[in-house]
Design a protein around this motif. Sequence first.
Motif, PDB file in Angstrom:
ATOM      1  N   GLU A 110     -14.748   0.715  -1.180  1.00 51.54           N
ATOM      2  CA  GLU A 110     -14.525   1.671  -0.097  1.00 51.54           C
ATOM      3  C   GLU A 110     -15.024   1.136   1.253  1.00 51.54           C
ATOM      4  OE1 GLU A 110     -16.523   4.948  -2.225  1.00 51.54           O
ATOM      5  OE2 GLU A 110     -14.610   6.039  -2.056  1.00 51.54           O
ATOM      6  N   TYR A 111     -15.637  -0.028   1.230  1.00 50.25           N
ATOM      7  CA  TYR A 111     -16.170  -0.638   2.447  1.00 50.25           C
ATOM      8  C   TYR A 111     -15.384  -1.906   2.757  1.00 50.25           C
ATOM      9  CZ  TYR A 111     -19.868   2.725   1.964  1.00 50.25           C
ATOM     10  OH  TYR A 111     -20.559   3.908   1.872  1.00 50.25           O
ATOM     11  N   ASP A 112     -14.953  -2.030   4.002  1.00 48.00           N
ATOM     12  CA  ASP A 112     -14.062  -3.136   4.339  1.00 48.00           C
ATOM     13  C   ASP A 112     -14.685  -4.178   5.259  1.00 48.00           C
ATOM     14  OD1 ASP A 112     -11.996  -1.414   6.886  1.00 48.00           O
ATOM     15  OD2 ASP A 112     -14.165  -1.662   6.684  1.00 48.00           O
ATOM     16  N   LEU A 113     -15.929  -3.976   5.631  1.00 45.06           N
ATOM     17  CA  LEU A 113     -16.594  -4.957   6.487  1.00 45.06           C
ATOM     18  C   LEU A 113     -18.068  -4.988   6.109  1.00 45.06           C
ATOM     19  CD1 LEU A 113     -16.222  -6.896   8.923  1.00 45.06           C
ATOM     20  CD2 LEU A 113     -16.973  -4.998  10.374  1.00 45.06           C
ATOM     21  N   TRP A 114     -18.585  -6.213   5.940  1.00 45.58           N
ATOM     22  CA  TRP A 114     -19.959  -6.402   5.487  1.00 45.58           C
ATOM     23  C   TRP A 114     -20.692  -7.341   6.431  1.00 45.58           C
ATOM     24  CZ3 TRP A 114     -21.872  -4.129   0.923  1.00 45.58           C
ATOM     25  CH2 TRP A 114     -20.909  -3.447   0.168  1.00 45.58           C
ATOM     26  N   GLY A 115     -21.995  -7.101   6.556  1.00 48.43           N
ATOM     27  CA  GLY A 115     -22.835  -8.044   7.267  1.00 48.43           C
ATOM     28  C   GLY A 115     -23.248  -9.188   6.352  1.00 48.43           C
ATOM     29  N   GLN A 116     -24.059 -10.074   6.884  1.00 48.77           N
ATOM     30  CA  GLN A 116     -24.467 -11.260   6.128  1.00 48.77           C
ATOM     31  C   GLN A 116     -25.679 -10.998   5.254  1.00 48.77           C
ATOM     32  OE1 GLN A 116     -25.381 -10.641   9.180  1.00 48.77           O
ATOM     33  NE2 GLN A 116     -27.572 -11.129   9.229  1.00 48.77           N
ATOM     34  N   GLY A 117     -26.337  -9.873   5.481  1.00 47.26           N
ATOM     35  CA  GLY A 117     -27.500  -9.510   4.684  1.00 47.26           C
ATOM     36  C   GLY A 117     -28.813  -9.923   5.323  1.00 47.26           C
ATOM     37  N   THR A 118     -29.856  -9.153   5.004  1.00 49.60           N
ATOM     38  CA  THR A 118     -31.210  -9.480   5.446  1.00 49.60           C
ATOM     39  C   THR A 118     -32.141  -9.315   4.246  1.00 49.60           C
ATOM     40  OG1 THR A 118     -32.932  -9.026   7.102  1.00 49.60           O
ATOM     41  CG2 THR A 118     -31.703  -7.122   6.283  1.00 49.60           C
ATOM     42  N   GLN A 119     -33.008 -10.290   4.041  1.00 53.37           N
ATOM     43  CA  GLN A 119     -33.845 -10.324   2.842  1.00 53.37           C
ATOM     44  C   GLN A 119     -35.071  -9.422   3.001  1.00 53.37           C
ATOM     45  OE1 GLN A 119     -33.309 -11.905  -0.142  1.00 53.37           O
ATOM     46  NE2 GLN A 119     -35.195 -10.943  -0.897  1.00 53.37           N
ATOM     47  N   VAL A 120     -35.300  -8.612   1.981  1.00 54.50           N
ATOM     48  CA  VAL A 120     -36.508  -7.792   1.899  1.00 54.50           C
ATOM     49  C   VAL A 120     -37.259  -8.207   0.641  1.00 54.50           C
ATOM     50  CG1 VAL A 120     -37.409  -5.461   1.538  1.00 54.50           C
ATOM     51  CG2 VAL A 120     -35.519  -5.845   3.134  1.00 54.50           C
ATOM     52  N   THR A 121     -38.506  -8.601   0.812  1.00 57.65           N
ATOM     53  CA  THR A 121     -39.339  -9.007  -0.311  1.00 57.65           C
ATOM     54  C   THR A 121     -40.609  -8.172  -0.298  1.00 57.65           C
ATOM     55  OG1 THR A 121     -38.487 -11.266  -0.216  1.00 57.65           O
ATOM     56  CG2 THR A 121     -40.522 -10.912  -1.455  1.00 57.65           C
ATOM     57  N   VAL A 122     -40.842  -7.473  -1.411  1.00 57.08           N
ATOM     58  CA  VAL A 122     -42.032  -6.640  -1.534  1.00 57.08           C
ATOM     59  C   VAL A 122     -42.935  -7.284  -2.587  1.00 57.08           C
ATOM     60  CG1 VAL A 122     -42.948  -4.335  -1.946  1.00 57.08           C
ATOM     61  CG2 VAL A 122     -40.644  -4.621  -0.984  1.00 57.08           C
ATOM     62  N   SER A 123     -44.053  -7.791  -2.133  1.00 58.29           N
ATOM     63  CA  SER A 123     -44.926  -8.530  -3.034  1.00 58.29           C
ATOM     64  C   SER A 123     -46.332  -8.557  -2.466  1.00 58.29           C
ATOM     65  CB  SER A 123     -44.410  -9.955  -3.222  1.00 58.29           C
ATOM     66  OG  SER A 123     -45.313 -10.707  -4.008  1.00 58.29           O
ATOM     67  N   SER A 124     -47.301  -8.564  -3.377  1.00 57.65           N
ATOM     68  CA  SER A 124     -48.692  -8.691  -2.952  1.00 57.65           C
ATOM     69  C   SER A 124     -49.131 -10.150  -2.970  1.00 57.65           C
ATOM     70  CB  SER A 124     -49.594  -7.850  -3.851  1.00 57.65           C
ATOM     71  OG  SER A 124     -49.425  -8.212  -5.203  1.00 57.65           O
TER      72      SER A 124
END
Length: 124
Positions: A110-124
Motif C-alpha cells: 500500500e506504500y509506493d515510496l520509501w526512504g533509505q532507512g535510519t538505524q536504531v540500536t538499543v543496547s547497553s
Amino acid sequence: QVQLVESGGGLVQPGGSLRLSCAASGSIFEDSAMGWYRQAPGKQRELVSTITSGGRTNYADSVKGRFTISRDNAKSTVYLQMNSLQPDDTGLYYCAKAAEEGWGLSQIYEYDLWGQGTQVTVSS
C-alpha cells in the motif's frame, strides 16, 4: 519527483528516547498518508505506525503507549517520537508514503515510496 529522507537514528540505552524525522521533497506530501516501518536483522519488515493526512494515527501493539507519530505538513515532515526504547526496538526504520489516503494502511504494497532507512540500536 518526491523523495523521502529519514534522520535521527542512533545508539541509545534501554529506556532511552529518540526522535526520527522523515523529510519529503515534492508537493504531494500533505495529501498522503504516511507510515513508519522497521526491519530487524533476519526478520521481515513490520509496521510501526501510520498517520493520515489529517493526523489520524495507528500503532502496532508493540509500540502503543511508547511511540508517537506526528506530521508537520508545512514542513513536509513526519516524525516518530520513541520513548522507553527496548532492545527489541532495534532495527532499520523506514519512512513510507502511501499510494492512497486512508487510515491504518498496514500492508507494504500500500506504500509506493520509501526512504533509505535510519538505524536504531538499543543496547547497553
